[in-house]
Structures are given as structure tokens and as C-alpha cells.
Write a protein that holds these residues in place. Structure first.
Motif, PDB file in Angstrom:
ATOM      1  N   ASN A   1      23.657  46.329  88.014  1.00 10.31           N
ATOM      2  CA  ASN A   1      23.433  44.968  88.517  1.00 10.31           C
ATOM      3  C   ASN A   1      22.822  44.044  87.476  1.00 10.31           C
ATOM      4  OD1 ASN A   1      24.350  45.589  91.208  1.00 10.31           O
ATOM      5  ND2 ASN A   1      22.401  46.634  91.554  1.00 10.31           N
ATOM      6  N   ILE A   2      23.277  44.195  86.239  1.00 11.88           N
ATOM      7  CA  ILE A   2      22.832  43.319  85.156  1.00 11.88           C
ATOM      8  C   ILE A   2      23.964  42.357  84.820  1.00 11.88           C
ATOM      9  CG2 ILE A   2      22.126  43.230  82.731  1.00 11.88           C
ATOM     10  CD1 ILE A   2      20.857  45.980  83.129  1.00 11.88           C
ATOM     11  N   ARG A   3      23.653  41.083  84.723  1.00  9.16           N
ATOM     12  CA  ARG A   3      24.676  40.088  84.423  1.00  9.16           C
ATOM     13  C   ARG A   3      25.326  40.395  83.084  1.00  9.16           C
ATOM     14  NH1 ARG A   3      22.689  34.160  84.776  1.00  9.16           N
ATOM     15  NH2 ARG A   3      21.042  35.007  83.444  1.00  9.16           N
ATOM     16  N   VAL A   4      26.657  40.380  83.076  1.00 13.11           N
ATOM     17  CA  VAL A   4      27.400  40.784  81.888  1.00 13.11           C
ATOM     18  C   VAL A   4      27.085  39.885  80.696  1.00 13.11           C
ATOM     19  CG1 VAL A   4      29.701  41.066  80.889  1.00 13.11           C
ATOM     20  CG2 VAL A   4      29.250  41.855  83.217  1.00 13.11           C
ATOM     21  N   LEU A   5      27.093  38.565  80.905  1.00 12.26           N
ATOM     22  CA  LEU A   5      26.840  37.661  79.791  1.00 12.26           C
ATOM     23  C   LEU A   5      25.437  37.862  79.214  1.00 12.26           C
ATOM     24  CD1 LEU A   5      28.549  34.327  80.955  1.00 12.26           C
ATOM     25  CD2 LEU A   5      29.344  35.965  79.241  1.00 12.26           C
ATOM     26  N   GLN A   6      24.467  38.094  80.100  1.00  9.72           N
ATOM     27  CA  GLN A   6      23.114  38.342  79.627  1.00  9.72           C
ATOM     28  C   GLN A   6      23.056  39.657  78.833  1.00  9.72           C
ATOM     29  OE1 GLN A   6      20.368  36.321  79.785  1.00  9.72           O
ATOM     30  NE2 GLN A   6      19.495  37.870  78.414  1.00  9.72           N
ATOM     31  N   GLY A   7      23.772  40.672  79.329  1.00  8.36           N
ATOM     32  CA  GLY A   7      23.799  41.949  78.638  1.00  8.36           C
ATOM     33  C   GLY A   7      24.458  41.861  77.276  1.00  8.36           C
ATOM     34  N   LEU A   8      25.536  41.087  77.174  1.00  6.63           N
ATOM     35  CA  LEU A   8      26.209  40.902  75.894  1.00  6.63           C
ATOM     36  C   LEU A   8      25.343  40.127  74.913  1.00  6.63           C
ATOM     37  CD1 LEU A   8      29.826  40.079  77.157  1.00  6.63           C
ATOM     38  CD2 LEU A   8      29.045  42.198  76.101  1.00  6.63           C
TER      39      LEU A   8
ATOM     40  N   ARG B   1      38.287  54.839  89.881  1.00 10.52           N
ATOM     41  CA  ARG B   1      37.987  53.408  89.960  1.00 10.52           C
ATOM     42  C   ARG B   1      37.608  52.867  88.581  1.00 10.52           C
ATOM     43  NH1 ARG B   1      34.630  53.830  93.929  1.00 10.52           N
ATOM     44  NH2 ARG B   1      32.709  53.654  92.724  1.00 10.52           N
ATOM     45  N   ASP B   2      36.866  53.664  87.819  1.00 11.51           N
ATOM     46  CA  ASP B   2      36.495  53.235  86.471  1.00 11.51           C
ATOM     47  C   ASP B   2      37.711  53.099  85.567  1.00 11.51           C
ATOM     48  OD1 ASP B   2      33.767  53.038  86.962  1.00 11.51           O
ATOM     49  OD2 ASP B   2      33.383  55.137  86.447  1.00 11.51           O
TER      50      ASP B   2
ATOM     51  N   PHE C   1      37.703  48.375  72.192  1.00  9.88           N
ATOM     52  CA  PHE C   1      37.773  48.034  73.620  1.00  9.88           C
ATOM     53  C   PHE C   1      36.977  49.032  74.454  1.00  9.88           C
ATOM     54  CE2 PHE C   1      39.729  48.820  77.742  1.00  9.88           C
ATOM     55  CZ  PHE C   1      39.751  47.552  78.297  1.00  9.88           C
ATOM     56  N   CYS C   2      37.141  50.336  74.180  1.00  9.83           N
ATOM     57  CA  CYS C   2      36.471  51.373  74.976  1.00  9.83           C
ATOM     58  C   CYS C   2      34.951  51.274  74.866  1.00  9.83           C
ATOM     59  CB  CYS C   2      36.939  52.764  74.536  1.00  9.83           C
ATOM     60  SG  CYS C   2      38.600  53.187  75.096  1.00  9.83           S
ATOM     61  N   ARG C   3      34.439  51.013  73.664  1.00 18.70           N
ATOM     62  CA  ARG C   3      32.986  50.930  73.510  1.00 18.70           C
ATOM     63  C   ARG C   3      32.421  49.718  74.246  1.00 18.70           C
ATOM     64  NH1 ARG C   3      29.985  51.310  67.735  1.00 18.70           N
ATOM     65  NH2 ARG C   3      30.673  53.473  67.983  1.00 18.70           N
ATOM     66  N   ILE C   4      33.075  48.569  74.089  1.00 16.94           N
ATOM     67  CA  ILE C   4      32.581  47.360  74.758  1.00 16.94           C
ATOM     68  C   ILE C   4      32.720  47.494  76.268  1.00 16.94           C
ATOM     69  CG2 ILE C   4      32.943  44.877  75.046  1.00 16.94           C
ATOM     70  CD1 ILE C   4      33.824  44.771  72.116  1.00 16.94           C
ATOM     71  N   ARG C   5      33.837  48.074  76.694  1.00 14.25           N
ATOM     72  CA  ARG C   5      34.052  48.223  78.134  1.00 14.25           C
ATOM     73  C   ARG C   5      33.071  49.234  78.725  1.00 14.25           C
ATOM     74  NH1 ARG C   5      35.643  45.103  82.233  1.00 14.25           N
ATOM     75  NH2 ARG C   5      35.115  46.424  83.993  1.00 14.25           N
ATOM     76  N   SER C   6      32.706  50.267  77.984  1.00 16.71           N
ATOM     77  CA  SER C   6      31.687  51.214  78.447  1.00 16.71           C
ATOM     78  C   SER C   6      30.387  50.470  78.743  1.00 16.71           C
ATOM     79  CB  SER C   6      31.433  52.296  77.392  1.00 16.71           C
ATOM     80  OG  SER C   6      32.564  53.098  77.184  1.00 16.71           O
ATOM     81  N   TYR C   7      30.045  49.554  77.840  1.00 18.56           N
ATOM     82  CA  TYR C   7      28.806  48.778  77.994  1.00 18.56           C
ATOM     83  C   TYR C   7      28.885  47.857  79.203  1.00 18.56           C
ATOM     84  CZ  TYR C   7      24.849  45.820  76.603  1.00 18.56           C
ATOM     85  OH  TYR C   7      23.652  45.130  76.572  1.00 18.56           O
TER      86      TYR C   7
ATOM     87  N   TYR D   1      31.378  55.988  80.342  1.00 14.97           N
ATOM     88  CA  TYR D   1      31.746  56.170  78.938  1.00 14.97           C
ATOM     89  C   TYR D   1      33.252  56.371  78.846  1.00 14.97           C
ATOM     90  CZ  TYR D   1      32.358  58.243  74.325  1.00 14.97           C
ATOM     91  OH  TYR D   1      32.794  58.503  73.046  1.00 14.97           O
ATOM     92  N   TYR D   2      33.903  55.520  78.043  1.00 16.12           N
ATOM     93  CA  TYR D   2      35.337  55.628  77.795  1.00 16.12           C
ATOM     94  C   TYR D   2      35.570  56.108  76.367  1.00 16.12           C
ATOM     95  CZ  TYR D   2      35.847  52.459  81.837  1.00 16.12           C
ATOM     96  OH  TYR D   2      35.790  51.878  83.074  1.00 16.12           O
ATOM     97  N   MET D   3      36.581  56.949  76.190  1.00 14.37           N
ATOM     98  CA  MET D   3      36.957  57.410  74.851  1.00 14.37           C
ATOM     99  C   MET D   3      38.471  57.426  74.716  1.00 14.37           C
ATOM    100  SD  MET D   3      36.539  61.127  72.986  1.00 14.37           S
ATOM    101  CE  MET D   3      37.966  61.738  73.905  1.00 14.37           C
ATOM    102  N   LEU D   4      38.957  56.837  73.647  1.00 16.86           N
ATOM    103  CA  LEU D   4      40.386  56.835  73.355  1.00 16.86           C
ATOM    104  C   LEU D   4      40.716  58.040  72.472  1.00 16.86           C
ATOM    105  CD1 LEU D   4      43.164  55.355  73.422  1.00 16.86           C
ATOM    106  CD2 LEU D   4      42.414  54.150  71.355  1.00 16.86           C
ATOM    107  N   HIS D   5      41.828  58.722  72.798  1.00 18.19           N
ATOM    108  CA  HIS D   5      42.206  59.905  72.014  1.00 18.19           C
ATOM    109  C   HIS D   5      43.719  60.064  72.055  1.00 18.19           C
ATOM    110  CE1 HIS D   5      41.987  64.020  70.411  1.00 18.19           C
ATOM    111  NE2 HIS D   5      40.712  63.782  70.150  1.00 18.19           N
ATOM    112  N   SER D   6      44.252  60.701  71.020  1.00 21.47           N
ATOM    113  CA  SER D   6      45.700  60.936  70.971  1.00 21.47           C
ATOM    114  C   SER D   6      46.121  62.089  71.868  1.00 21.47           C
ATOM    115  CB  SER D   6      46.138  61.233  69.528  1.00 21.47           C
ATOM    116  OG  SER D   6      45.475  62.388  69.036  1.00 21.47           O
TER     117      SER D   6
END
Length: 270
Positions: free
Chosen positions: A247-254, A209-210, A233-239, A46-51
Motif C-alpha cells: 500500500n505504498i504509492r508507486v510514484l512516491q516509491g519510485l 495474478r502476479d 523490466f523485471c527488476r522495476i516491475r518487482s519493485y 520477484y520476477y526473473m527473465l530466463h531462456s
């Protein structure tokens, strides 16, 4: 927008993980410094952007304040303000600091501690490779005894600070080695938690690493043009990161997410 429910479920699931890794990294939005925070496990990110970087941001993330497992992080002070969880420190940071102390202060204790922590890590890895869930109590006791011997003898290198040489404000200035030694003494349990609890990693490498791809993104594509863009960006990248960890293919997951059937991770849990 299709990942809204995923993000809600993700944060709820992270709270159930036995071990979480947390870290943060700076990133620019219209030339102003912001921070991307990460809370992750072996199967979720989980990524979160903050000031902000510190406790205000951590509170807004609403994970660490409610977490009751083992939180792996560096020695940064705001993490330690949360007492509901058990803390474990990143020993990669400690090893680097020990190397710096050895080079700059020409003391032996830092080199001895570096060797000891490295040997502890080797012993744990060998046990894990042999499908063991712990090293022997005799090994643990010996390692801890050597740790305490080094920290106690290291105190002889640093005489009490001269109170007449106080800075204009705050405590008397100390050597960096003394600051590190104080932390090793005060937070012995947090430093050595990996030794007796095999769930706990030796380093915070997972969170680092994340976050690494965030810096790669900034280097290649530049900073974000808006705060909203950073949040997207953070929400999509979290997914995407969570898909890869499972081990789920990214395109299939999207594709599934766009169809309203985003992947929901199943954590390790307590």
C-alpha cells in the motif's frame, strides 16, 4: 541500477517467508520464446527473465533451491525435485483437470472429487471468516476419509494398461483421468495441505495474478526487443508490485528509489 540493493534484499527476504507462490509464463524476445519466473508472497514479488523454463532457471533464480518453507505451485515436475521445502499444489489446476476428465471420460469419480475439494475449500473459508485457525479434527478426518474413498474406488475405472500395446518408447499410454488419479494418490498430502494449514492457500492464484500483467504487457506493448530490456523490466516491475502489495504509492516509491532510498519490504517470516 538504483534498485540493485532492493533486489538483493528482496530475494533474501523471500527466503524467510512462511509461504511462497511460484509460477512461470512464456514471453517472446525477438521472436524467441523465453520465460519470466515469479516467486511471490502477500507482501513481495520477484520476477526473473530466463531462456529456460525448468530446473536450470530455478537454480539460477537461487530462491527455491534454498527455500525451507511451504512452496505453492502447480504439478509441474521440476518443482518437485526440490526436497528442502514443503510442497503444496494448486487446486484450481486440479479442479480444471477434473472437469476435463468428467467431460471426456464420462466417469463419476472426477465429479465427486471436484465436489469434495470445493466443499473442503468452503469449510476452510468459513472457519477463517470466524477467525478460527483450523477446522475440527473430526472434519479433517471425514474429508480425508472421503478423499481416500473416492481415489480408491476410482481405480476400478482404469484396468491395468495392456503391456503388449506399449508405445515405441516409455511407459504404456494411460487415460488422462488415470494420470490425474495417480497424482492425487501419490501427492495426497501436497493436495490437501490447505485443509490443515491455514497459511496455505487453496490455489496458486497469487503467483498467477502476479504474472497476469506480464501477458497484458505483451498483448498491449508487444515482446521485448532485447534480453537486457526484459531484465530491466523485471527488476522495476518487482519493485512496483512490492510497493502495491504494501500500500505504498508507486510514484512516491519510485521517487525514493531514484534518491537512493528504495523501499525494503518486511516479510511475514517464520
Amino acid at each position: 541500477d538504483k534498485l540493485d540493493n532492493f533486489e538483493i534484499t528482496l530475494k533474501e527476504s523471500l527466503l524467510k517467508e512462511e509461504v511462497l507462490n511460484s509460477d512461470e509464463t512464456g514471453i517472446n524476445i525477438r521472436a524467441k520464446l523465453h520465460w519470466i519466473h515469479v516467486a511471490s508472497s502477500s507482501v513481495m514479488t520477484y520476477y526473473m527473465l530466463h531462456s529456460k523454463r525448468g530446473q536450470i532457471a530455478m537454480d539460477d533464480m537461487a530462491i527455491i533451491p534454498n527455500y525451507k518453507g511451504v512452496l505453492v505451485h502447480d504439478h509441474w515436475t521440476p518443482y518437485n525435485k526440490y526436497t528442502n521445502c514443503t510442497h503444496s499444489y494448486c487446486n484450481a489446476h486440479i479442479l480444471r483437470e477434473l472437469n476435463g476428465v468428467t467431460e471426456k471420460e464420462s466417469v463419476l469419480w472426477s465429479q465427486d472429487m471436484h465436489t469434495l475439494l470445493t466443499n473442503m475449500n468452503i469449510a476452510v473459508h468459513k472457519a477463517k471468516e470466524s477467525n478460527k485457525t483450523t477446522i475440527t479434527k473430526a472434519q479433517i478426518n471425514k474429508f480425508i476419509k472421503n478423499y481416500e474413498k473416492i481415489t480408491q474406488s476410482a481405480s476400478n475405472y482404469y484396468p491395468p494398461p495392456d503391456k503388449t500395446l506399449k508405445k515405441a518408447r516409455g511407459r504404456p499410454k494411460q487415460e488422462k483421468g488415470k494420470n490425474l488419479l495417480d497424482r492425487l494418490l501419490k501427492y495426497q498430502d501436497e493436495t490437501l495441505r490447505f485443509l490443515s494449514d491455514f497459511r496455505v492457500p487453496f490455489t496458486n492464484n497469487l503467483a498467477q495474478r502476479d504474472l497476469r500483467m506480464i501477458k497484458v504487457k505483451e498483448k498491449i506493448s508487444g515482446s521485448f526487443a532485447s534480453f537486457k530490456g526484459g531484465e530491466i523490466f523485471c527488476r522495476i516491475r518487482s519493485y512496483i508490485s512490492t510497493l502495491k502489495k504494501n500500500n505504498i504509492r508507486v510514484l512516491q516509491g519510485l521517487k525514493s528509489a531514484l534518491a537512493g532510498k528504495s523501499y525494503i519490504p518486511v516479510g511475514v517470516g517464520f
